[in-house]
Design an enzyme around this catalytic site. Structure first.
Site, PDB file in Angstrom:
ATOM      1  N   GLU A 199      27.435 -27.938  49.621  1.00  0.00           N
ATOM      2  CA  GLU A 199      26.770 -27.247  48.511  1.00  0.00           C
ATOM      3  C   GLU A 199      27.789 -26.640  47.540  1.00  0.00           C
ATOM      4  OE1 GLU A 199      23.784 -24.593  50.141  1.00  0.00           O
ATOM      5  OE2 GLU A 199      22.402 -26.252  50.384  1.00  0.00           O
ATOM      6  N   GLU A 388      20.354 -32.264  54.465  1.00  0.00           N
ATOM      7  CA  GLU A 388      19.656 -31.058  54.916  1.00  0.00           C
ATOM      8  C   GLU A 388      18.258 -31.095  54.342  1.00  0.00           C
ATOM      9  OE1 GLU A 388      21.387 -27.190  54.229  1.00  0.00           O
ATOM     10  OE2 GLU A 388      23.403 -27.952  54.615  1.00  0.00           O
TER      11      GLU A 388
HETATM   12  C1  BG6 Z   1      21.833 -24.507  52.836  1.00  0.00           C
HETATM   13  C2  BG6 Z   1      23.092 -24.404  53.628  1.00  0.00           C
HETATM   14  O1  BG6 Z   1      21.939 -23.639  51.751  1.00  0.00           O
HETATM   15  O2  BG6 Z   1      20.638 -24.080  53.342  1.00  0.00           O
HETATM   16  C3  BG6 Z   1      22.897 -24.084  55.101  1.00  0.00           C
HETATM   17  O3  BG6 Z   1      23.943 -25.528  53.498  1.00  0.00           O
HETATM   18  C4  BG6 Z   1      21.730 -23.139  55.249  1.00  0.00           C
HETATM   19  O4  BG6 Z   1      24.097 -23.589  55.603  1.00  0.00           O
HETATM   20  C5  BG6 Z   1      20.471 -23.823  54.722  1.00  0.00           C
HETATM   21  O5  BG6 Z   1      21.543 -22.676  56.544  1.00  0.00           O
HETATM   22  C6  BG6 Z   1      19.206 -23.044  54.907  1.00  0.00           C
HETATM   23  O6  BG6 Z   1      19.344 -21.755  54.390  1.00  0.00           O
HETATM   24  P1  BG6 Z   1      19.019 -20.488  55.273  1.00  0.00           P
HETATM   25  O7  BG6 Z   1      19.352 -19.339  54.414  1.00  0.00           O
HETATM   26  O8  BG6 Z   1      17.562 -20.573  55.585  1.00  0.00           O
HETATM   27  O9  BG6 Z   1      19.862 -20.588  56.479  1.00  0.00           O
END
Ligand code: BG6
Length: 490
Positions: A199, A388
């Site tokens: 990111e 993700e």
């Molecule tokens: C992304 C990141 O922003 O979102 C992860 O690459 C992160 O590291 C994921 O965990 C989800 O966000 P959060 O705040 O729910 O953990």
């Protein structure tokens, strides 16, 4: 009948700072995440530090800059969830066996920079750290799972942050390149899929989160990005030279922007949101040069960057092999007064009346995923991986120990359907790793209760629990999805 190609890379994703734990074991040095406390959906995570007179402090992590003469510190009265993560460090064999049981073809994890180079400045890596990851990769391979390795996932060694000023300092480029070179050399033949920076666009996208940032902050943010672009491009070239089979990608936080209204001003704001938040980084990393609109973005904040001719050559020669992104939500952009703001990963857009929102205020929007896929497919003409995607939600453990998570299954089903349609329409999507395939610490809030996993981990927000792993209903559902190559989503 599904449209997923043969060999589609189904799997799950994690990151060392949120999952690995063992923060002070095996010769590892600390990272910024190790001095960051837990928060909640309403209260920010704090960074703890000591001022030059020795007094302790805790300050909201967003936009924090360490004052002159101060140092980061782990303080007694605070809990630091990333220290333990969900303890992959001591459970890796067991966890990999569970991923294999689900039928994973690929598993995304990151290497903790400070496990290989505790301060980031050493000439030689920490051998214990090298061996830890080697064993993990061998175990994955033994189960027929391809590792997908992020080289930097939010965890620059603390020494670099504190003593060198972090990524704003050009010297960090060479330190990162040394670290990345070690990764490529040591894991040659074991790892083929790499991502340089997780990111990378967050630096600019979330800059105004706590109110409009000053021009100096903008200058610093764009310089940080430039240094990271150069570091990434150098790493790509070195990675290819060490092993021509290496496939090295970029990773963008993929928030799909919409205009809230058809007002031409909203349309322009929407176009600019794509440019600044999404295309700026993707263009440099995929096309090897700054886009034309970069000049406008810099001028808006009177930004003057330290960019050399040599840097521009490196960017040109170090373009990535594939495009990857995270996808959780879309964001409605408007120039009008907003009645109700949507929460969500720091992007304070307008609430979209056509969408539902998660308990953490993130807009649930499977169609936005298809839209995003088609936009970047058209723009870059490179293979794409979604690395993700997932739903952070509360889970309930039943009396018999089972965990029923139909809401998570519904979420994935809807997103996978849109992926299928995108592939049918010609998008070159090659893989999908769901976020937090096993429960881990939230990056945004530091909570455990915000769970994403197919596998439940018995640990709470204070770090209490047995760490026992239990498959949720979604575990068996995803296994079926993989077995049928996306054909059976019921
Ligand atoms: C992304 C990141 O922003 O979102 C992860 O690459 C992160 O590291 C994921 O965990 C989800 O966000 P959060 O705040 O729910 O953990």
């Amino acid at each position: 009948m599904s449209h997923f190609p043969n060999g589609f890379l189904w799997g799950g994703a994690t990151a060392a700072n949120q999952y690995e734990g063992g923060w002070n074991e095996g010769g590892r040095g600390p990272a910024l995440t190790d001095v960051t406390t837990g928060g909640t959906v309403d209260t920010p995570r704090m960074i703890t530090w000591i001022d030059k007179y020795g007094s302790p402090h805790a300050s909201p992590s967003h936009g924090f800059t360490l004052p002159e003469g101060a140092s980061y510190a782990v303080l007694e009265d605070y809990y630091y969830p990333n220290h333990k993560g969900t303890d992959f460090y001591h459970h890796w064999k067991e966890d990999i066996a569970l991923f294999a049981e689900m039928g994973f073809k690929i598993f995304r994890m990151s290497i903790s920079w400070s496990r290989l180079y505790p301060k980031g400045i050493e000439e030689e890596p920490n051998q214990e750290g090298i061996e830890f990851y080697r064993n993990v990769f061998k175990e994955l391979k033994a189960h027929g799972i391809e590792p997908l390795v992020t080289i930097w996932h939010f965890d620059t060694p603390l020494y670099i942050e504190e003593q060198m000023g972090g990524w704003a300092n050009r010297e960090v480029i060479d330190l990162f390149v040394r670290y990345a070179t070690t990764c490529f050399e040591e894991y040659k033949g074991l790892v083929k899929y790499w991502l340089t920076f997780n990111e990378i666009n967050n630096t600019i996208m979330f800059l105004d989160m706590a109110g409009a940032a000053a021009d100096e902050r903008y200058t610093e943010a764009y310089q940080i990005l430039h240094n990271e672009f150069v570091a990434s491009a150098k790493a790509v070239q070195i990675g290819h030279a060490i092993d021509p089979d290496n496939r090295i990608g970029c990773m963008i936080c993929g928030i799909c922007n919409y205009p809230l209204t058809p007002d031409p001003d909203d349309m322009l704001a929407f176009q600019r949101a794509w440019e600044k938040n999404i295309f700026y980084c993707g263009d440099v990393q995929c096309k090897g040069e700054y886009p034309i609109f970069a000049r406008r973005l810099w001028n808006e904040h009177n930004v003057h960057l330290d960019i050399t001719e040599e840097d521009l050559k490196i960017l040109k020669e170090g373009t990535v092999d594939y495009y990857t992104f995270s996808y959780y939500m879309s964001n409605a952009v408007t120039t009008h007064e907003m009645d109700e703001k949507a929460g969500g990963n720091g992007v304070m857009g307008a609430r979209n009346p056509y969408l539902e929102y998660s308990d953490w205020g993130w807009a649930l929007d499977p169609k936005g995923l298809r839209y995003y896929l088609e936009v970047v497919n058209d723009r870059y003409h490179k293979p794409i991986m979604i690395v993700e995607n997932g739903l952070g939600a509360y889970d309930t453990v039943e009396e018999d120990g089972s965990i029923h998570d139909p809401f998570r299954i519904d979420y994935y089903r809807a997103h996978i359907r849109e992926m299928d349609k995108a592939i049918e329409e010609g998008v070159d999507l090659i893989g999908y790793t769901t976020w937090g395939c096993i429960d881990l610490v939230s990056a945004g809030t530091g909570e455990m209760r915000k769970r994403y996993g197919f596998i439940y981990v018995d640990m709470d927000d204070e770090g209490k629990g047995t760490m026992k792993r239990t498959p949720k209903d979604s575990f068996y559902w995803y296994k079926k999805v993989i077995e049928s190559n996306g054909g059976d989503l019921e």
